[in-house]
Scaffold this active site. Structure first.
Site, PDB file in Angstrom:
ATOM      1  N   ARG A   1      11.736  -6.831   4.036  1.00  4.11           N
ATOM      2  CA  ARG A   1      11.660  -5.374   3.876  1.00  4.11           C
ATOM      3  C   ARG A   1      12.749  -4.667   4.693  1.00  4.11           C
ATOM      4  O   ARG A   1      12.999  -5.011   5.842  1.00  4.11           O
ATOM      5  CB  ARG A   1      10.274  -4.895   4.329  1.00  4.11           C
ATOM      6  CG  ARG A   1      10.126  -3.382   4.304  1.00  4.11           C
ATOM      7  CD  ARG A   1       8.699  -2.967   4.212  1.00  4.11           C
ATOM      8  NE  ARG A   1       7.959  -3.210   5.441  1.00  4.11           N
ATOM      9  CZ  ARG A   1       6.658  -2.919   5.564  1.00  4.11           C
ATOM     10  NH1 ARG A   1       5.977  -2.408   4.550  1.00  4.11           N
ATOM     11  NH2 ARG A   1       6.053  -3.160   6.700  1.00  4.11           N
TER      12      ARG A   1
ATOM     13  N   ARG B   1      -8.598   1.077  10.378  1.00  6.60           N
ATOM     14  CA  ARG B   1      -8.218  -0.308  10.605  1.00  6.60           C
ATOM     15  C   ARG B   1      -9.222  -1.023  11.503  1.00  6.60           C
ATOM     16  O   ARG B   1      -9.053  -2.222  11.764  1.00  6.60           O
ATOM     17  CB  ARG B   1      -6.861  -0.342  11.305  1.00  6.60           C
ATOM     18  CG  ARG B   1      -5.674  -0.637  10.406  1.00  6.60           C
ATOM     19  CD  ARG B   1      -4.451  -0.587  11.307  1.00  6.60           C
ATOM     20  NE  ARG B   1      -3.291  -1.268  10.835  1.00  6.60           N
ATOM     21  CZ  ARG B   1      -2.325  -0.712  10.099  1.00  6.60           C
ATOM     22  NH1 ARG B   1      -2.463   0.503   9.646  1.00  6.60           N
ATOM     23  NH2 ARG B   1      -1.237  -1.393   9.814  1.00  6.60           N
TER      24      ARG B   1
ATOM     25  N   LYS C   1       0.828  -1.212   0.000  1.00  4.04           N
ATOM     26  CA  LYS C   1       0.000   0.000   0.000  1.00  4.04           C
ATOM     27  C   LYS C   1       0.864   1.264   0.000  1.00  4.04           C
ATOM     28  O   LYS C   1       0.601   2.198  -0.743  1.00  4.04           O
ATOM     29  CB  LYS C   1      -0.934   0.011   1.221  1.00  4.04           C
ATOM     30  CG  LYS C   1      -1.881  -1.171   1.288  1.00  4.04           C
ATOM     31  CD  LYS C   1      -2.861  -1.044   2.451  1.00  4.04           C
ATOM     32  CE  LYS C   1      -2.214  -1.035   3.822  1.00  4.04           C
ATOM     33  NZ  LYS C   1      -1.629  -2.327   4.240  1.00  4.04           N
TER      34      LYS C   1
ATOM     35  N   ARG D   1       0.732  -9.030  13.683  1.00  8.49           N
ATOM     36  CA  ARG D   1       0.063  -8.049  12.806  1.00  8.49           C
ATOM     37  C   ARG D   1      -0.937  -8.727  11.886  1.00  8.49           C
ATOM     38  O   ARG D   1      -1.992  -8.170  11.600  1.00  8.49           O
ATOM     39  CB  ARG D   1       1.099  -7.298  11.974  1.00  8.49           C
ATOM     40  CG  ARG D   1       1.777  -6.204  12.762  1.00  8.49           C
ATOM     41  CD  ARG D   1       3.103  -5.861  12.169  1.00  8.49           C
ATOM     42  NE  ARG D   1       2.997  -5.161  10.907  1.00  8.49           N
ATOM     43  CZ  ARG D   1       3.974  -5.145   9.995  1.00  8.49           C
ATOM     44  NH1 ARG D   1       5.061  -5.851  10.180  1.00  8.49           N
ATOM     45  NH2 ARG D   1       3.827  -4.451   8.904  1.00  8.49           N
TER      46      ARG D   1
ATOM     47  N   ARG E   1      12.300  -2.526  10.317  1.00  4.79           N
ATOM     48  CA  ARG E   1      11.350  -2.030  11.320  1.00  4.79           C
ATOM     49  C   ARG E   1      11.183  -3.094  12.403  1.00  4.79           C
ATOM     50  O   ARG E   1      11.153  -4.273  12.109  1.00  4.79           O
ATOM     51  CB  ARG E   1       9.987  -1.770  10.650  1.00  4.79           C
ATOM     52  CG  ARG E   1       9.923  -0.419   9.976  1.00  4.79           C
ATOM     53  CD  ARG E   1       8.728  -0.284   9.073  1.00  4.79           C
ATOM     54  NE  ARG E   1       7.491  -0.805   9.635  1.00  4.79           N
ATOM     55  CZ  ARG E   1       6.316  -0.747   9.007  1.00  4.79           C
ATOM     56  NH1 ARG E   1       6.237  -0.184   7.805  1.00  4.79           N
ATOM     57  NH2 ARG E   1       5.227  -1.235   9.557  1.00  4.79           N
TER      58      ARG E   1
HETATM   59  P1  ADP Z   1       1.724  -2.072   7.987  1.00  6.84           P
HETATM   60  O1  ADP Z   1       0.569  -1.686   7.127  1.00  6.84           O
HETATM   61  O2  ADP Z   1       2.916  -2.471   7.208  1.00  6.84           O
HETATM   62  O3  ADP Z   1       1.384  -3.014   9.092  1.00  6.84           O
HETATM   63  P2  ADP Z   1       1.788   0.632   9.064  1.00  6.84           P
HETATM   64  O4  ADP Z   1       3.005   1.430   8.810  1.00  6.84           O
HETATM   65  O5  ADP Z   1       0.550   0.980   8.344  1.00  6.84           O
HETATM   66  O6  ADP Z   1       2.237  -0.855   8.798  1.00  6.84           O
HETATM   67  O7  ADP Z   1       1.434   0.622  10.621  1.00  6.84           O
HETATM   68  C1  ADP Z   1       2.392   0.274  11.585  1.00  6.84           C
HETATM   69  C2  ADP Z   1       1.766   0.227  12.969  1.00  6.84           C
HETATM   70  O8  ADP Z   1       1.216   1.522  13.317  1.00  6.84           O
HETATM   71  C3  ADP Z   1       0.593  -0.724  13.160  1.00  6.84           C
HETATM   72  O9  ADP Z   1       1.012  -2.061  13.389  1.00  6.84           O
HETATM   73  C4  ADP Z   1      -0.099  -0.097  14.383  1.00  6.84           C
HETATM   74  O10 ADP Z   1       0.614  -0.379  15.579  1.00  6.84           O
HETATM   75  C5  ADP Z   1       0.033   1.390  14.114  1.00  6.84           C
HETATM   76  N1  ADP Z   1      -1.117   1.887  13.333  1.00  6.84           N
HETATM   77  C6  ADP Z   1      -1.078   2.366  12.060  1.00  6.84           C
HETATM   78  N2  ADP Z   1      -2.302   2.733  11.642  1.00  6.84           N
HETATM   79  C7  ADP Z   1      -3.149   2.468  12.675  1.00  6.84           C
HETATM   80  C8  ADP Z   1      -4.547   2.592  12.858  1.00  6.84           C
HETATM   81  N3  ADP Z   1      -5.353   3.062  11.884  1.00  6.84           N
HETATM   82  N4  ADP Z   1      -5.077   2.224  14.048  1.00  6.84           N
HETATM   83  C9  ADP Z   1      -4.304   1.754  15.033  1.00  6.84           C
HETATM   84  N5  ADP Z   1      -2.971   1.575  14.927  1.00  6.84           N
HETATM   85  C10 ADP Z   1      -2.388   1.935  13.758  1.00  6.84           C
END
Ligand code: ADP
Length: 209
Positions: free
Chosen positions: A122, A88, A13, A166, A155
């Protein structure tokens, strides 16, 4: 164009959003990146969420929703945006519904084995945020960013235990959003398995040039 990018972690994404941002001239708003910037800047919010991100758990809805609300009020987001990583949860989607009217929800479809391979390989540049992959998209020189020469990092949440968590969190909390948005006729599915330029090309087909 007001878009949400939905899909499991590792579906690409962020990579596709970076391409779409240039092409459609709309900001790419990644909640994960916003949180990571707070962590890096040692802000109060950053301190609050650091351990949560490290485990791969979700930040509480109220905190996340307020951060997004503030960001969407900025001038550049008025005529359009790509929300990546938000909403989410159903509660976040309900909150977003009160803030804006979405044009489309792009659902990135990818198998679990491919997701795991992508996430574990990654690597990112800690300065620019540029994303690499050990085998699919390696840097020119092993272990360092092509432009800045900074050593690439993994990360915390791309380590195996956090990846597993996750994916579970995604299935339980985020996957139901596909149905939520389908009933509102907003979802377009795209196959996230090809290379980024190919995925972007299919995005252009569904969104228009
Ligand atoms: P990915 O999509 O690769 O899992 P992101 O960079 O989108 O990673 O998100 C990393 C982390 O940030 C998530 O695992 C969560 O802890 C937090 N996070 C991101 N967006 C949200 C959200 N909308 N609600 C709650 N936590 C979030």
């Amino acid at each position: 164009m007001k878009l949400v990018f939905l899909g499991p972690p590792g579906a690409g994404k962020g990579t596709i959003a970076a391409l779409a941002r240039e092409h459609y001239r709309i900001p790419h708003i990644s909640t994960g990146e916003l949180f990571r910037a707070h962590i890096k800047g040692h802000t109060p919010l950053g301190l609050e969420v650091e351990a949560i991100l490290g485990r791969g758990d979700l930040v509480p809805d109220d905190i996340t929703v307020e951060m997004v609300r503030t960001r969407l009020c900025e001038a550049d987001a008025r005529s359009g945006f790509i929300l990546d990583g938000f909403p989410r949860t159903i509660a976040q989607a309900d909150a977003l519904d009160q803030m804006v009217r979405l044009d489309k929800v792009v659902n990135f479809v990818l198998d679990e084995e491919v997701i795991i391979a992508r996430l574990s390989g990654r690597r990112v540049c800690p300065v620019t945020g540029k994303i690499y992959h050990l085998t699919n998209n390696p840097p020119k020189i092993d272990g360092v960013d092509d432009e800045t020469g900074e050593p690439l990092i993994q990360r915390d949440d791309d380590r195996p235990e956090a990846i597993h968590n996750r994916l579970e969190v995604y299935q339980r909390q985020t996957f139901p959003l596909i149905e939520y948005y389908r009933t509102r006729s907003l979802v377009v599915d795209i196959d996230a398995s090809p290379t980024p330029p190919e995925v972007f090309a299919s995005l252009e087909v569904v969104l228009g040039r």
